[in-house]
Motif scaffolding. Structure first.
Motif, PDB file in Angstrom:
ATOM      1  N   UNK A 103      -1.433  -2.756  68.243  1.00  0.00           N
ATOM      2  CA  UNK A 103      -0.634  -2.961  67.527  1.00  0.00           C
ATOM      3  C   UNK A 103      -0.504  -4.430  66.817  1.00  0.00           C
ATOM      4  N   UNK A 133       0.825  -5.890  55.386  1.00  0.00           N
ATOM      5  CA  UNK A 133       0.834  -5.081  54.112  1.00  0.00           C
ATOM      6  C   UNK A 133      -0.696  -4.496  53.806  1.00  0.00           C
ATOM      7  N   UNK A 177      -3.331   1.313  58.446  1.00  0.00           N
ATOM      8  CA  UNK A 177      -2.619   1.855  59.761  1.00  0.00           C
ATOM      9  C   UNK A 177      -3.050   3.143  59.682  1.00  0.00           C
ATOM     10  N   UNK A 237      -2.130   4.913  63.249  1.00  0.00           N
ATOM     11  CA  UNK A 237      -1.392   5.597  64.475  1.00  0.00           C
ATOM     12  C   UNK A 237      -0.631   6.862  64.367  1.00  0.00           C
ATOM     13  N   UNK A 281      -3.945   2.579  64.976  1.00  0.00           N
ATOM     14  CA  UNK A 281      -3.549   1.355  64.632  1.00  0.00           C
ATOM     15  C   UNK A 281      -2.074   1.211  64.018  1.00  0.00           C
ATOM     16  N   UNK A 282      -1.245   0.481  64.491  1.00  0.00           N
ATOM     17  CA  UNK A 282       0.108   0.291  63.828  1.00  0.00           C
ATOM     18  C   UNK A 282       0.078  -1.175  63.296  1.00  0.00           C
ATOM     19  N   UNK A 283       1.205  -1.667  62.715  1.00  0.00           N
ATOM     20  CA  UNK A 283       1.435  -2.828  62.206  1.00  0.00           C
ATOM     21  C   UNK A 283       2.929  -3.149  61.851  1.00  0.00           C
ATOM     22  N   UNK A 284       3.266  -4.264  62.273  1.00  0.00           N
ATOM     23  CA  UNK A 284       4.672  -4.673  62.024  1.00  0.00           C
ATOM     24  C   UNK A 284       4.727  -6.179  61.600  1.00  0.00           C
ATOM     25  N   UNK A 292       9.567  -2.702  70.263  1.00  0.00           N
ATOM     26  CA  UNK A 292       8.658  -2.205  69.385  1.00  0.00           C
ATOM     27  C   UNK A 292       7.376  -1.416  70.499  1.00  0.00           C
ATOM     28  N   UNK A 299       3.639   1.057  58.503  1.00  0.00           N
ATOM     29  CA  UNK A 299       3.563   0.594  59.960  1.00  0.00           C
ATOM     30  C   UNK A 299       2.868   1.633  60.972  1.00  0.00           C
ATOM     31  N   UNK A 300       2.795   2.753  60.586  1.00  0.00           N
ATOM     32  CA  UNK A 300       2.188   3.787  61.483  1.00  0.00           C
ATOM     33  C   UNK A 300       3.095   4.101  62.545  1.00  0.00           C
ATOM     34  N   UNK A 301       4.265   3.645  62.433  1.00  0.00           N
ATOM     35  CA  UNK A 301       5.417   4.193  63.347  1.00  0.00           C
ATOM     36  C   UNK A 301       6.536   4.601  62.904  1.00  0.00           C
ATOM     37  N   UNK A 346      13.686   0.662  69.625  1.00  0.00           N
ATOM     38  CA  UNK A 346      13.162  -0.147  70.162  1.00  0.00           C
ATOM     39  C   UNK A 346      13.741  -1.529  70.194  1.00  0.00           C
TER      40      UNK A 346
END
Lengths: 313, 313, 313, 313
Positions: free
Chosen positions: A89, A109, A113, A115, A132-135, A154, B143-145, B153
């Motif tokens: 993450x 950005x 990603x 996931x 891979x996820x990203x926030x 998250x 985000x991949x989510x 969450x």
């Protein structure tokens, strides 16, 4: 490419450094309390990439930095025991409305990603990729919620194996601003970064290792002044001047003492501003691209480490 | 201002509507399964604000819409049992990089957040405010989510009493695009909105009531064509034409049959695009400001409902 | 790659077309009044690049389109007598605040400008470059000045040998929106483009040749409806239906007659909006990059036509 | 509100100053060569608005500054003989891609333009307005053309009676950065502003008076250091220290001598960067709004000077 490994000089500290045509990479391991006390750093693994010419907007150099970042980050992951299939993450800390604090959100950005492909069609993901996820959790003034709380929520639901947090930092010297990338496996601690975080992002809190990628993007006016004293003293010394005569009592102060004095003078009248170079928009964009490209190559074997820039939009 | 209340015509359906100089507000309550079946809507409370002239960029009208929104939203909260001190989490759904899908994130940027004051200095918050937080969870491709996972969450950790989710929608007619605001206490369901959500945001999932604020911002080309048939038929009829003669067999098709035909023709050749008015940038900004202003006034007694625009930046 | 040359069929018209894996390029020369009347186009040279799959966000395809654009634009310049050292002023027409109208200004931001090097240090410019300048004059509502007046003033002072004007257009069909690039040496005429220009940019006015690069980025709702009739009629015919029976009198109307009817119905009730695809932000950015890359390669021999994308930021 | 008028102290210099709750406004007239030599300023009329608290993001204060700006700018126009119907061309100098240099272009985006109404429907313009146009000519690196050439070309065609040029400046002290607005009727001279202009915008070149509105938005690191010496010396003095003892020979240098020394040390090693406060995005937006609002009120009698903010978007 020159390499120099130092170790044993300070007990509990292992370090080595590499130089490649303007890019200096230093690895440091603080192994125990003794080492920690000796150099004032938390126990952990550190990599620092220093590129004094990074502000010159040279895209060739930027590509080389991204490639070095990728290789060293990949090795770093291996060294601290993060496997090739570990779910990641990526967390971009900072305020996207404040350019020098927008580095983390910009990396998010631009990073790849994956996931959702693993979640929705696990059988069809090509080999050489990991999830891979990203926030970008935003800042307290925008969300009303501590970024650490958002990340924790998250992480509780998505169960990453490791968290990589990117953050803009206040620099300890003007020359490091937008020229240095710092990697460490010690997490993000309250008070680090530009925004006033009250809660950290650490393994203790989140239950998984937290790798911090920090880039100094701002510097206090007092730091600029304090560095200038050093530079002037060196300059005078090189010119055989008697610095006690030139600088008077100031010359006998040590660095911290002098910084306190400068702050004491500038602060009450609102002069101890955090400042950033005029070209901050371009610098932040360039470094965000380097980190995003480098992460893409380091995290996915299928992305070629030698030509990382092509995979980033 | 004219008002008309209808009730009892359809069992299980209560509705009433108000008109104020170009702003029509309709309240609808679907009380039971019987009503739900009759009109094809989930059981719940609905408010629709229709402003055909909203695309004219008339700031006076926009202020009036914001004021109406505030008053009706405040009454809506009361009607569904959300108290004046209930903690609110505002969720801006959608993709900030796609202008017609950026409405939710834009509202989040403009809304007043206060939760952190209640957390950090509860004794010093002035009366007339409640704790409000706000997040834009992004979309799967960034985000991949799933956005619902991110919201869940965050809700788990921050324990809001109610969630307000803002989302851009695909319209059922061109005239509703960027002229209509829909409020309902039924949550966000998979497949609604512009993005292809696979999981909803509902009370079942999140444990607290979810109020959806939806604005149609895009429309399918097939919908435009299908509406045009209706309009042409009405036009011809008004001109005393024989529509069987003018439109042939098309005239005998019902609306859904005809829409299926249009889709069958346009879809395979990639012509059934989602489109949005050319001036989408300005329209989205205007409506985001209306909703943000309206929410500020509806959620905080200290913000004056009659002059809501002044509190939004 | 297939090529087909047609000529002589219509007196005064020469045309030929090339196809390369999804990219169709048509050259057309309207040689005299007779040809002009026959096909309803001003006397001049035209190149049209059609790429139906351009909306698929396929970067490989985009690079190929840029390369084709570069080669054909270079040949076009030669054909109309613009030499390799001719000074060029690139003009990006349109409103940067309205995404589908921002194409021209975006090209200007991304194109390589060199004129200042020729002015300031003419001896040090590497061979293979020419003097290129670029401006986005804005629109009447932002500046209070006709864009043609601004361009004329700048051209009077900088004396370019040729002007290249990029403009977003209203499309004559939905399928051409963001999939077609049109080149012509006939200048920009009042009423063309999205903005309501009252004065043109032509050789008559500016004293130098004006090459127009136009991209349809918006389409009228009435055009969508009118095209749908055509598509439905073809669809029915292919299914052996009797279109007189299916469409009644509508079937006997010709295209323009039918369009007038559709406009007559939609226009008075404000339904004849200009619309653009939902993904307009990305589409405009992609096409602006193609044109900027293509212009860089076409205008400077030192920029490699086979790998044009690398030179654009 | 306190007022103090000074005059006669220095021959050829007239000055007066006003203070209103944190806003200090100074008028200065350099009447002849004698005055010019005495204070090192070109002959002309000057107004300086100083607001030390302007960086506090207090919207009430900003509105008050805009109102003061409007009143003093209106009086300034009258004083230098610009009549109420004089046509105005507003020029926003600087690079819109570099936040601290984007002030001018941002003012242009926010100012009310009216010239086109006078051109297209002169009979229908309401009383109380004058013809105003506005352009942002860009910088050499974006256009390949000197901004002064672009302005000259546009002025030649549109014949304004007066030009108002807005420019971001390098500050002579950190405290003035984003807190000060300077007005003068002396035009823009080469080397002023952040960008390296080679040609000026002056009455000599353009044939009409040029009023410059300048705001310091960046400052050299060397300036920060040099100011810090002053502040430290004052601080020490206030604490009864012997500054010769504390600062050694440095104490005996005058300000310019010391600045040269600091530059000599910082410059060769790339440390004499131009920097700007971290919050530059917000500061520039706030000041651009103040100037745009103020200009709207000052230029059009129909815009109310006491509530200028309402007219700016």
């Amino acid at each position: 490419m020159a390499e120099s490994a130092g170790g044993g000089a300070i007990p509990g500290i292992q370090s080595s450094s590499t130089e490649d045509d303007g890019i200096t990479i230093t690895q440091l391991q603080v192994q125990n309390e003794q080492g920690s006390k000796a150099i004032g750093k938390v126990i952990g693994n550190y990599v620092t990439i220093e590129v004094p010419a990074l502000r010159n907007q040279d895209t060739g150099l930027q590509d080389r930095v991204a490639t070095h970042f990728a290789k060293h980050f990949e090795a770093f992951l291996q060294r601290i025991g993060v496997g090739k299939t570990a779910n990641v993450l990526i967390v971009g800390l900072g305020n996207w409305n404040v350019t020098p604090d927008a580095l983390g959100p910009l990396v998010v950005e631009n990073v790849m990603v994956t996931r959702h492909f693993f979640e929705l069609m696990p059988d069809q993901v090509a080999p050489g990729y990991r999830a891979v996820s990203a926030v970008a959790p935003g800042v307290l003034g925008i969300t009303g919620i501590e970024s650490s709380e958002i990340v924790r929520g998250i992480a509780d639901r998505t169960k990453p194996d490791v968290i990589i947090a990117i953050d803009a930092l206040a620099s300890k010297s003007l020359e490091r601003v937008n020229t240095t990338i710092q990697i460490a496996d010690i997490g993000i601690h309250p008070g680090s970064g530009i925004g006033n975080k009250r809660k950290g992002l650490t393994k203790d809190i989140l239950g998984v290792p937290v790798i911090a990628i920090g880039v100094p993007t701002v510097v206090y006016a007092s730091t600029i002044v304090n560095s200038a004293f050093d530079l002037m003293q060196s300059h005078m010394k090189a010119n055989k001047a008697d610095n006690d005569q030139v600088f008077g009592l100031i010359n006998s102060m040590d660095e911290n003492e002098r910084l306190l004095l400068v702050k004491e003078v500038l602060n009450p009248i609102g002069h101890d501003l955090l400042v950033t170079p005029k070209e901050v928009d371009q610098f932040i964009e360039d470094i965000a691209n380097i980190i995003a490209s480098g992460l893409n190559a380091a995290l996915h074997d299928a992305v070629d480490t030698d030509n990382v820039a092509a995979y980033t939009h």
